[in-house]
Design a protein around this motif. Sequence first.
Motif, PDB file in Angstrom:
ATOM      1  N   UNK A   1       0.835  -1.208   0.000  1.00  0.00           N
ATOM      2  CA  UNK A   1       0.000   0.000   0.000  1.00  0.00           C
ATOM      3  C   UNK A   1       0.865   1.251   0.000  1.00  0.00           C
ATOM      4  N   UNK A   2       1.933   1.213   0.790  1.00  0.00           N
ATOM      5  CA  UNK A   2       2.820   2.372   0.849  1.00  0.00           C
ATOM      6  C   UNK A   2       3.535   2.581  -0.492  1.00  0.00           C
TER       7      UNK A   2
ATOM      8  N   UNK B   1       6.471  17.348  -9.685  1.00  0.00           N
ATOM      9  CA  UNK B   1       7.097  18.285 -10.607  1.00  0.00           C
ATOM     10  C   UNK B   1       8.595  18.217 -10.348  1.00  0.00           C
ATOM     11  N   UNK B   2       9.342  17.906 -11.334  1.00  0.00           N
ATOM     12  CA  UNK B   2      10.696  17.398 -11.175  1.00  0.00           C
ATOM     13  C   UNK B   2      11.632  18.270 -10.359  1.00  0.00           C
ATOM     14  N   UNK B   3      11.652  19.577 -10.546  1.00  0.00           N
ATOM     15  CA  UNK B   3      12.705  20.387  -9.943  1.00  0.00           C
ATOM     16  C   UNK B   3      12.318  21.047  -8.626  1.00  0.00           C
ATOM     17  N   UNK B   4      11.214  20.656  -8.036  1.00  0.00           N
ATOM     18  CA  UNK B   4      10.796  21.277  -6.773  1.00  0.00           C
ATOM     19  C   UNK B   4      11.230  20.412  -5.598  1.00  0.00           C
ATOM     20  N   UNK B   5      11.945  20.972  -4.656  1.00  0.00           N
ATOM     21  CA  UNK B   5      12.381  20.235  -3.460  1.00  0.00           C
ATOM     22  C   UNK B   5      11.287  20.322  -2.402  1.00  0.00           C
ATOM     23  N   UNK B   6      10.611  19.210  -2.156  1.00  0.00           N
ATOM     24  CA  UNK B   6       9.513  19.211  -1.183  1.00  0.00           C
ATOM     25  C   UNK B   6      10.039  19.294   0.241  1.00  0.00           C
ATOM     26  N   UNK B   7      11.125  18.582   0.538  1.00  0.00           N
ATOM     27  CA  UNK B   7      11.680  18.595   1.894  1.00  0.00           C
ATOM     28  C   UNK B   7      10.877  17.732   2.848  1.00  0.00           C
ATOM     29  N   UNK B   8      10.797  18.188   4.112  1.00  0.00           N
ATOM     30  CA  UNK B   8      10.098  17.446   5.169  1.00  0.00           C
ATOM     31  C   UNK B   8       8.854  18.205   5.605  1.00  0.00           C
ATOM     32  N   UNK B   9       7.705  17.517   5.588  1.00  0.00           N
ATOM     33  CA  UNK B   9       6.444  18.164   5.966  1.00  0.00           C
ATOM     34  C   UNK B   9       5.405  17.101   6.275  1.00  0.00           C
TER      35      UNK B   9
ATOM     36  N   UNK C   1       9.133  12.908   4.185  1.00  0.00           N
ATOM     37  CA  UNK C   1      10.439  13.131   4.797  1.00  0.00           C
ATOM     38  C   UNK C   1      11.503  13.176   3.692  1.00  0.00           C
ATOM     39  N   UNK C   2      12.179  14.306   3.579  1.00  0.00           N
ATOM     40  CA  UNK C   2      13.203  14.501   2.544  1.00  0.00           C
ATOM     41  C   UNK C   2      12.653  14.199   1.156  1.00  0.00           C
ATOM     42  N   UNK C   3      11.423  14.655   0.907  1.00  0.00           N
ATOM     43  CA  UNK C   3      10.827  14.484  -0.407  1.00  0.00           C
ATOM     44  C   UNK C   3      10.232  13.129  -0.666  1.00  0.00           C
ATOM     45  N   UNK C   4      10.249  12.209   0.317  1.00  0.00           N
ATOM     46  CA  UNK C   4       9.737  10.850   0.151  1.00  0.00           C
ATOM     47  C   UNK C   4       8.544  10.654   1.081  1.00  0.00           C
TER      48      UNK C   4
END
Length: 542
Positions: free
Chosen positions: A387-388, A400-408, A428-431
Amino acid sequence: MPGTAESDAPKTRAERVLEQRRGLPDSPGVYVFKDAKNKVLYVGKAKSIKKRVGGHFSKSHVRGEADMLEQTDRIEFVATETETEALLSEQEFIRRLRPRFNIRLRDDKSYPFIAISLDEEYPRVYFTREKHRRNRAYFGPFSNAKKVRETLDLLGKVFQYRTCEGKEPGRLSGSPCLEYHINRCQAPCIDVITKEEYRENIDTIIAFLSGRYRQIERELTESMKLAAADQEFEAAAGFRNRLRAVRSLLERQRVANETVGTLDAIAVAAEGTDANAQVFQVRDGVLADRQSFYLENAAAHDESQVLEEFVLQYYASAMAIPPQVIIPRGLTPDPSLAAALSERRGGAVEVRSAERGDKRRILELAERNARLALDQDRLRHEHRRNRLRAVRSLLERQRISNEAVGTLDAIAVAVEDADANAQVFQVRDGVLSDRQSFYLLNEAGREVEDVAEEFILQYYASAMAIPTQLVVQRGVGEESALAEVLAQRRGGPVELRHAERGDKKRILDLAERNARLALDQDRLRNERRRTARIDALEGLQD
């Protein structure tokens, strides 16, 4: 540790370990593997410490044990007089040091017990996860808290013990509680039963929990006949009803002839780093309890070693050890295991396999349950991983490829009438590391923003960590001090924001869709249940 096998430190880890192995004694004792940071990796016992440790390093290894040996930087030992003493010392070290590569009950949670407060004039029978108080009888450990509460409920119906808190029975008003009026308590608070009679009742409960069923039947039968002979027919009827209830329960749970007696049948199943142990407790031919324990087997030990370590850990906290422990054929635990259990019991304990008859049938049932429980547990873990992966895959397709999501954390809430659902997507760190779903009650019919703010405060009151950024729906936290409260709890700034575009917006949209879908599915299930109940009632009326 009292003894250490080491000399001048060689240059490499392998040389240091080899030098320490040469200094190990050829005698019974306990050995400890430690890593370079002095953290305990593994505790073992042996008839010959030197030979047993040498065996670890000379044989081919499964992955878990190979990892352990690669981390081993130091070997310490404690010499003992006998192998039995070494076995008991090993378990004490495992309990105290909690090494990673020994067999451990998964989650290391506190298992429940049934306690009886024998230090009080009118003892209580209650649920607890502690067993440290003096002059109290404890029964367990049990692997299922729900079953413990069901057992207490049964004992209350049959033996009618008091459930009020405190050393003295009763309420300040002096009037009996509801339990007396529904025949769940014999009201010692108003002297309906004497102290001696209440104590006799508690002794019967202790006999029941100890598995002395034939003794209970004899005593209830004798009490019924004596009451009838004295023409105390109401009391005789009470003993008769109690006897019927006990016999009915025992017949439903009887798995063998009474001649089987009292024993525990223990089976284990191990696969990789996972294992399960089943304990079937048979008392006077009656299956008194069945317990299932999930185990961590980081070193990937074989089933013989898993069985031996589990048995010692289990009976270290068990209140009673039966005279016979039945184990599967082909598993050969150390001969000192029976001696160690006998020493703890204060009487002989036989550890053996069963070749035929009822004992063999009970053991085979335990073996099937162990394998089934392990397979189901591994399947559940695989489903969670799948599921994960699916959610992560969906998120990757929308990235969107070049955007750094980070931790949220992205939090979305769906509300309909008195029902609500909240979704928490942890990035966490974009994952996407986790997704959590919570069903909520909204009996006051509040708006989405209010429900979301209250949920966020409750969620992060128990969460181990608060991220620096929360992505929430529009309107959440705009007119409140939510961000300030979270920042105070975190001990640092927390940004509360509404994503307008990019990956963060797509993650929030995904959370909102999941919240709506989960809420609709929950309401549909509830509607089906209501329809089924209505159909059942109409069928009764017809």
